[in-house]
Design a protein around this motif. Structure first.
Motif, PDB file in Angstrom:
ATOM      1  N   ARG A   3       0.831  -1.207   0.000  1.00 29.26           N
ATOM      2  CA  ARG A   3       0.000   0.000   0.000  1.00 29.26           C
ATOM      3  C   ARG A   3       0.864   1.255   0.000  1.00 29.26           C
ATOM      4  NH1 ARG A   3      -4.443  -0.567   4.587  1.00 29.26           N
ATOM      5  NH2 ARG A   3      -4.365   1.680   4.244  1.00 29.26           N
ATOM      6  N   LEU A   4       1.980   1.194   0.709  1.00 29.49           N
ATOM      7  CA  LEU A   4       2.887   2.336   0.747  1.00 29.49           C
ATOM      8  C   LEU A   4       3.465   2.608  -0.638  1.00 29.49           C
ATOM      9  CD1 LEU A   4       4.268   4.470   2.472  1.00 29.49           C
ATOM     10  CD2 LEU A   4       6.042   2.802   3.008  1.00 29.49           C
ATOM     11  N   LYS A   5       3.833   1.545  -1.322  1.00 28.84           N
ATOM     12  CA  LYS A   5       4.367   1.677  -2.676  1.00 28.84           C
ATOM     13  C   LYS A   5       3.307   2.273  -3.612  1.00 28.84           C
ATOM     14  CE  LYS A   5       7.639  -0.918  -5.368  1.00 28.84           C
ATOM     15  NZ  LYS A   5       8.295  -2.194  -5.569  1.00 28.84           N
ATOM     16  N   ALA A   6       2.074   1.844  -3.458  1.00 26.00           N
ATOM     17  CA  ALA A   6       0.984   2.369  -4.277  1.00 26.00           C
ATOM     18  C   ALA A   6       0.759   3.853  -3.972  1.00 26.00           C
ATOM     19  CB  ALA A   6      -0.294   1.579  -4.031  1.00 26.00           C
ATOM     20  N   ALA A   7       0.875   4.227  -2.698  1.00 24.02           N
ATOM     21  CA  ALA A   7       0.707   5.626  -2.314  1.00 24.02           C
ATOM     22  C   ALA A   7       1.807   6.496  -2.915  1.00 24.02           C
ATOM     23  CB  ALA A   7       0.700   5.758  -0.794  1.00 24.02           C
ATOM     24  N   VAL A   8       3.021   5.981  -2.926  1.00 26.84           N
ATOM     25  CA  VAL A   8       4.138   6.713  -3.544  1.00 26.84           C
ATOM     26  C   VAL A   8       3.880   6.867  -5.039  1.00 26.84           C
ATOM     27  CG1 VAL A   8       6.601   6.618  -4.113  1.00 26.84           C
ATOM     28  CG2 VAL A   8       5.848   6.087  -1.796  1.00 26.84           C
ATOM     29  N   SER A  22       7.493   6.217 -17.614  1.00 27.48           N
ATOM     30  CA  SER A  22       8.387   7.160 -16.929  1.00 27.48           C
ATOM     31  C   SER A  22       7.876   7.460 -15.515  1.00 27.48           C
ATOM     32  CB  SER A  22       8.563   8.448 -17.732  1.00 27.48           C
ATOM     33  OG  SER A  22       7.343   9.130 -17.866  1.00 27.48           O
ATOM     34  N   ILE A  23       6.566   7.556 -15.361  1.00 26.11           N
ATOM     35  CA  ILE A  23       5.997   7.759 -14.023  1.00 26.11           C
ATOM     36  C   ILE A  23       6.304   6.560 -13.144  1.00 26.11           C
ATOM     37  CG2 ILE A  23       3.841   7.994 -12.711  1.00 26.11           C
ATOM     38  CD1 ILE A  23       2.759   9.647 -15.087  1.00 26.11           C
ATOM     39  N   ALA A  24       6.163   5.365 -13.690  1.00 28.12           N
ATOM     40  CA  ALA A  24       6.468   4.141 -12.939  1.00 28.12           C
ATOM     41  C   ALA A  24       7.944   4.099 -12.547  1.00 28.12           C
ATOM     42  CB  ALA A  24       6.098   2.911 -13.758  1.00 28.12           C
ATOM     43  N   ALA A  25       8.817   4.521 -13.456  1.00 24.17           N
ATOM     44  CA  ALA A  25      10.261   4.520 -13.172  1.00 24.17           C
ATOM     45  C   ALA A  25      10.591   5.522 -12.061  1.00 24.17           C
ATOM     46  CB  ALA A  25      11.041   4.848 -14.441  1.00 24.17           C
ATOM     47  N   VAL A  26      10.035   6.714 -12.155  1.00 23.08           N
ATOM     48  CA  VAL A  26      10.274   7.726 -11.118  1.00 23.08           C
ATOM     49  C   VAL A  26       9.721   7.236  -9.781  1.00 23.08           C
ATOM     50  CG1 VAL A  26       9.702  10.077 -10.366  1.00 23.08           C
ATOM     51  CG2 VAL A  26      10.334   9.664 -12.747  1.00 23.08           C
ATOM     52  N   SER A  27       8.568   6.600  -9.801  1.00 22.06           N
ATOM     53  CA  SER A  27       7.976   6.050  -8.575  1.00 22.06           C
ATOM     54  C   SER A  27       8.889   5.011  -7.947  1.00 22.06           C
ATOM     55  CB  SER A  27       6.621   5.409  -8.863  1.00 22.06           C
ATOM     56  OG  SER A  27       5.701   6.352  -9.284  1.00 22.06           O
ATOM     57  N   GLU A  28       9.402   4.122  -8.761  1.00 18.78           N
ATOM     58  CA  GLU A  28      10.282   3.055  -8.256  1.00 18.78           C
ATOM     59  C   GLU A  28      11.564   3.625  -7.662  1.00 18.78           C
ATOM     60  OE1 GLU A  28      11.300  -0.672  -7.105  1.00 18.78           O
ATOM     61  OE2 GLU A  28       9.380  -0.081  -7.981  1.00 18.78           O
ATOM     62  N   VAL A  29      12.159   4.564  -8.352  1.00 14.54           N
ATOM     63  CA  VAL A  29      13.397   5.191  -7.853  1.00 14.54           C
ATOM     64  C   VAL A  29      13.114   5.938  -6.546  1.00 14.54           C
ATOM     65  CG1 VAL A  29      15.100   7.003  -8.329  1.00 14.54           C
ATOM     66  CG2 VAL A  29      14.502   5.361 -10.109  1.00 14.54           C
ATOM     67  N   THR A  30      12.006   6.634  -6.500  1.00 13.18           N
ATOM     68  CA  THR A  30      11.620   7.377  -5.293  1.00 13.18           C
ATOM     69  C   THR A  30      11.418   6.432  -4.121  1.00 13.18           C
ATOM     70  OG1 THR A  30      10.551   9.082  -6.634  1.00 13.18           O
ATOM     71  CG2 THR A  30       9.907   8.962  -4.323  1.00 13.18           C
ATOM     72  N   PHE A  31      10.710   5.337  -4.364  1.00 18.62           N
ATOM     73  CA  PHE A  31      10.450   4.371  -3.301  1.00 18.62           C
ATOM     74  C   PHE A  31      11.751   3.762  -2.788  1.00 18.62           C
ATOM     75  CE2 PHE A  31       9.158   0.302  -1.473  1.00 18.62           C
ATOM     76  CZ  PHE A  31       8.134   0.726  -0.636  1.00 18.62           C
TER      77      PHE A  31
END
Length: 124
Positions: free
Chosen positions: A2-7, A30-39
């Motif tokens: 859930r935390l990953k989904a929130a990010v 690109s949004i998914a990539a930025v999300s993954e790097v951020t997480f």
């Protein structure tokens, strides 16, 4: 999960805001990539903060730990330091108000006790 989904959701919202401001678009990839790097970066930050506190033989992360984490970004360190000082000043004001309110209650209780004792002695 859930935390990953929130990010991911938050990154998506931020990307939308930037896209509107700059008149451009972000692909879903690109949004998914930025999300993954951020997480992953947040996970690293959390582990580092935990280690800083543990190294200082504490079980609680403090603002000093956060400042240490942000030391490589002068602007972020400056911002965190400023906010930390503002919070400390705000907490001091709250304590002063609480202390003076308690002192006021104590004085009024003492006055009430004195009045009650005076009334008791007058009845005797």
């Amino acid at each position: 999960q859930r935390l990953k989904a929130a990010v991911h959701y938050t990154v998506g919202c931020l990307c939308e805001d930037v896209a509107e401001d700059k008149a451009m678009q972000f692909s879903k990839q690109s949004i998914a990539a930025v999300s993954e790097v951020t997480f992953r970066q947040c996970e690293t930050f959390a582990k580092d903060l935990e280690m800083f506190a543990r190294h200082a033989k504490r079980s609680t992360v403090t603002t000093e730990d956060v400042k240490l984490l942000a030391r490589r970004s002068n602007s972020l360190l400056k911002y965190i330091t400023q906010k930390s000082e503002e919070l400390a000043a705000s907490n001091m004001e709250k304590k002063k108000k609480k202390s003076s309110a308690a002192k006021g209650r104590r004085i009024s209780e003492e006055q009430e006790t004195a009045v009650t004792e005076s009334e008791d002695s007058n009845m005797a």
